[in-house]
Design a protein around this motif. Structure first.
Motif, mmCIF file in Angstrom:
data_model
loop_
_atom_site.group_PDB
_atom_site.id
_atom_site.type_symbol
_atom_site.label_atom_id
_atom_site.label_comp_id
_atom_site.label_asym_id
_atom_site.label_seq_id
_atom_site.Cartn_x
_atom_site.Cartn_y
_atom_site.Cartn_z
ATOM 1 N N LEU A 76 0.843 -1.193 0.000
ATOM 2 C CA LEU A 76 0.000 0.000 0.000
ATOM 3 C C LEU A 76 0.879 1.244 0.000
ATOM 4 O O LEU A 76 1.753 1.397 0.853
ATOM 5 C CB LEU A 76 -0.907 0.016 1.229
ATOM 6 N N LEU A 77 0.637 2.139 -0.957
ATOM 7 C CA LEU A 77 1.373 3.398 -1.078
ATOM 8 C C LEU A 77 0.406 4.536 -0.788
ATOM 9 O O LEU A 77 -0.629 4.665 -1.449
ATOM 10 C CB LEU A 77 1.936 3.548 -2.488
ATOM 11 N N VAL A 101 4.306 5.385 3.433
ATOM 12 C CA VAL A 101 3.572 6.641 3.567
ATOM 13 C C VAL A 101 4.487 7.805 3.229
ATOM 14 O O VAL A 101 5.583 7.925 3.780
ATOM 15 C CB VAL A 101 3.040 6.824 5.006
ATOM 16 N N VAL A 102 4.031 8.671 2.324
ATOM 17 C CA VAL A 102 4.722 9.919 2.033
ATOM 18 C C VAL A 102 3.774 11.049 2.408
ATOM 19 O O VAL A 102 2.765 11.274 1.743
ATOM 20 C CB VAL A 102 5.127 10.041 0.553
ATOM 21 N N GLN A 103 4.077 11.726 3.508
ATOM 22 C CA GLN A 103 3.294 12.863 3.981
ATOM 23 C C GLN A 103 4.193 14.095 3.913
ATOM 24 O O GLN A 103 5.247 14.128 4.531
ATOM 25 C CB GLN A 103 2.838 12.626 5.431
ATOM 26 N N HIS A 104 3.802 15.098 3.128
ATOM 27 C CA HIS A 104 4.571 16.342 3.098
ATOM 28 C C HIS A 104 4.501 16.968 4.489
ATOM 29 O O HIS A 104 3.441 17.410 4.934
ATOM 30 C CB HIS A 104 3.993 17.320 2.076
ATOM 31 N N PRO A 123 0.976 -7.459 -5.827
ATOM 32 C CA PRO A 123 -0.088 -6.447 -5.922
ATOM 33 C C PRO A 123 0.252 -5.102 -5.282
ATOM 34 O O PRO A 123 0.773 -5.045 -4.162
ATOM 35 C CB PRO A 123 -1.266 -7.120 -5.208
ATOM 36 N N LEU A 124 -0.073 -4.042 -6.007
ATOM 37 C CA LEU A 124 0.169 -2.671 -5.554
ATOM 38 C C LEU A 124 -1.159 -1.933 -5.437
ATOM 39 O O LEU A 124 -2.037 -2.063 -6.290
ATOM 40 C CB LEU A 124 1.038 -1.914 -6.562
ATOM 41 N N VAL A 125 -1.282 -1.139 -4.390
ATOM 42 C CA VAL A 125 -2.433 -0.257 -4.221
ATOM 43 C C VAL A 125 -1.889 1.129 -3.870
ATOM 44 O O VAL A 125 -1.053 1.258 -2.971
ATOM 45 C CB VAL A 125 -3.371 -0.731 -3.090
ATOM 46 N N CYS A 156 -0.215 7.132 -11.988
ATOM 47 C CA CYS A 156 -0.218 6.561 -13.335
ATOM 48 C C CYS A 156 0.791 5.419 -13.455
ATOM 49 O O CYS A 156 0.524 4.408 -14.117
ATOM 50 C CB CYS A 156 0.072 7.646 -14.369
ATOM 51 N N SER A 157 1.944 5.566 -12.807
ATOM 52 C CA SER A 157 2.942 4.488 -12.834
ATOM 53 C C SER A 157 2.395 3.222 -12.190
ATOM 54 O O SER A 157 2.594 2.109 -12.697
ATOM 55 C CB SER A 157 4.223 4.932 -12.111
ATOM 56 N N VAL A 158 1.709 3.385 -11.061
ATOM 57 C CA VAL A 158 1.124 2.229 -10.379
ATOM 58 C C VAL A 158 0.037 1.589 -11.245
ATOM 59 O O VAL A 158 -0.037 0.363 -11.376
ATOM 60 C CB VAL A 158 0.555 2.644 -9.009
ATOM 61 N N LYS A 159 -0.798 2.418 -11.862
ATOM 62 C CA LYS A 159 -1.859 1.915 -12.734
ATOM 63 C C LYS A 159 -1.280 1.142 -13.919
ATOM 64 O O LYS A 159 -1.750 0.048 -14.260
ATOM 65 C CB LYS A 159 -2.702 3.088 -13.236
ATOM 66 N N GLU A 160 -0.239 1.711 -14.534
ATOM 67 C CA GLU A 160 0.393 1.055 -15.678
ATOM 68 C C GLU A 160 1.066 -0.255 -15.293
ATOM 69 O O GLU A 160 1.213 -1.151 -16.122
ATOM 70 C CB GLU A 160 1.405 2.002 -16.319
ATOM 71 N N ALA A 161 1.455 -0.369 -14.009
ATOM 72 C CA ALA A 161 2.074 -1.599 -13.528
ATOM 73 C C ALA A 161 1.042 -2.644 -13.117
ATOM 74 O O ALA A 161 1.405 -3.726 -12.634
ATOM 75 C CB ALA A 161 3.000 -1.282 -12.345
#
Length: 346
Positions: free
Chosen positions: A158-159, A187-190, A275-277, A293-298
């Motif tokens: 999970l990203l 988790v990437v939180q600014h 699997p990626l989400v 988009c990168s995750v979707k394309e993968a």
């Protein structure tokens, strides 16, 4: 012109902050020396944004945020000293409704703040655009009861990417994420560098997952998660047998931020074979759109927070506009979407 109320118990700091904001084109309509004054003046002058100190006499910043949000909801930026106590208090203030945080360089009475004038002005302007009630106090809809881990696909990752207004939503998602799903979580939180350790600790306390601030070379397996360290990009550098590795670096900022959501999502899409989400949450800017988009394309599944529950709809909107987002959900329905996407029956 953005109208600001500056709240700080130090006359010196009130003057410094006011001068910086005025020089940056922000109209400082009033100041307050403590939380009680702040609450009264918010109601009286109706500012677009409040800069709020943490430690003050009579009523501290946490109490003031709670009072403002209950009486006259207004976007609030917490100005925090670089101490563990202030970092914890600032995160609590954000839980009560503050939109974002800015670390005072040099401490409580800072003579170094002027060196960060542009950054402070930009942050105040960004916070002023936020909806202070969106996503406040969000509680996730609990996923359906799991009977066993066999209900889910193997080795999911999970990203999560978020910016302004994001900490509460991130915490609610991870707090209701079923341990049986066995995610590897990134988790990437600014967020200012001074707060990411404390943020990771809060996520660890409220989640069934083992969450830590990322270190260079850190590895995680199912049931574990990493929060990108402030001022460092977090790249997925390796993946094998359900075990994920990250590297941290201070390469050039992307979208004027570091860590960048795109860096983590794009490198995960390149490396992770299971699997990626990906989910993008409230915040300003375009960071996360390319990553989604990168995750979707993968072959991964992608989700975005809806406008109504986003404090700032920029990041989700930009991602949605790419056409790479599978579903748009309110904040309290995102955990359900995430877990449903990795059920074996889905």
């Amino acid at each position: 012109m953005t109208r600001a109320l500056v709240v700080d118990d130090s006359h010196f700091m009130r003057t410094v902050i006011s001068d910086i904001l005025e020089d940056g084109g922000i109209d400082v309509v009033d100041t307050a020396a403590n939380g009680k004054q702040a609450v009264k003046k918010v109601e009286a002058v109706e500012p677009d944004v409040v800069t709020m100190d943490v430690e003050m006499p009579k009523m501290n910043g946490i109490e003031a945020v709670e009072a403002v949000m209950s009486r006259a909801p207004t976007p609030i930026l917490m100005l925090s000293a670089l101490t563990t106590e202030d970092a914890d208090a600032t995160l609590e203030a954000m839980e009560r409704g503050a939109v974002d945080a800015f670390a005072k360089p040099g401490g409580t009475i800072s003579t170094e703040l002027s060196g960060h004038s542009d950054e402070l002005v930009a942050t105040v302007e960004r916070v002023a655009t936020a909806d202070p009630t969106a996503g406040h106090g969000v509680e996730q809809t609990a996923p359906a009861e799991s009977t066993s881990a066999d209900e889910y696909v193997d080795h999911p990752t999970l990203l999560v990417g978020a910016s302004t207004g994001g900490p509460n939503v991130v915490e609610s998602i991870l707090g209701s994420l079923p341990r049986e799903a066995d995610f590897r979580v990134l988790v990437v939180q600014h967020m200012p560098a001074q707060f990411t350790t404390r943020f990771a600790n809060r996520l660890d306390d409220t989640s069934e997952y083992d969450i830590k601030e990322a270190e260079d070379g850190a590895r995680i397996s199912g049931g574990e998660g990493l929060v990108a360290r402030g001022d460092y990009h977090m790249r997925v550098s390796g993946y094998s047998n359900g075990r994920l590795r990250v590297r941290l670096d201070q390469s050039e900022r992307q979208h004027s931020v570091r860590p960048a959501i795109d860096v983590t999502m794009e490198t995960a899409a390149e490396r992770v074979t299971d699997p990626l989400v990906a989910v993008v949450l409230t915040g300003m800017g375009t960071d996360g759109a390319d990553g989604v988009c990168s995750v979707k394309e993968a072959g991964g599944r992608t989700f975005a927070q809806d406008e109504e529950t986003s404090a700032v709809f920029g990041i989700p909107q930009r991602a949605i506009e790419t056409g790479c987002v599978d579903e748009v959900r309110p904040a309290d329905r995102l955990t359900e979407a995430i877990t449903d996407s990795i059920r074996r029956s889905s």
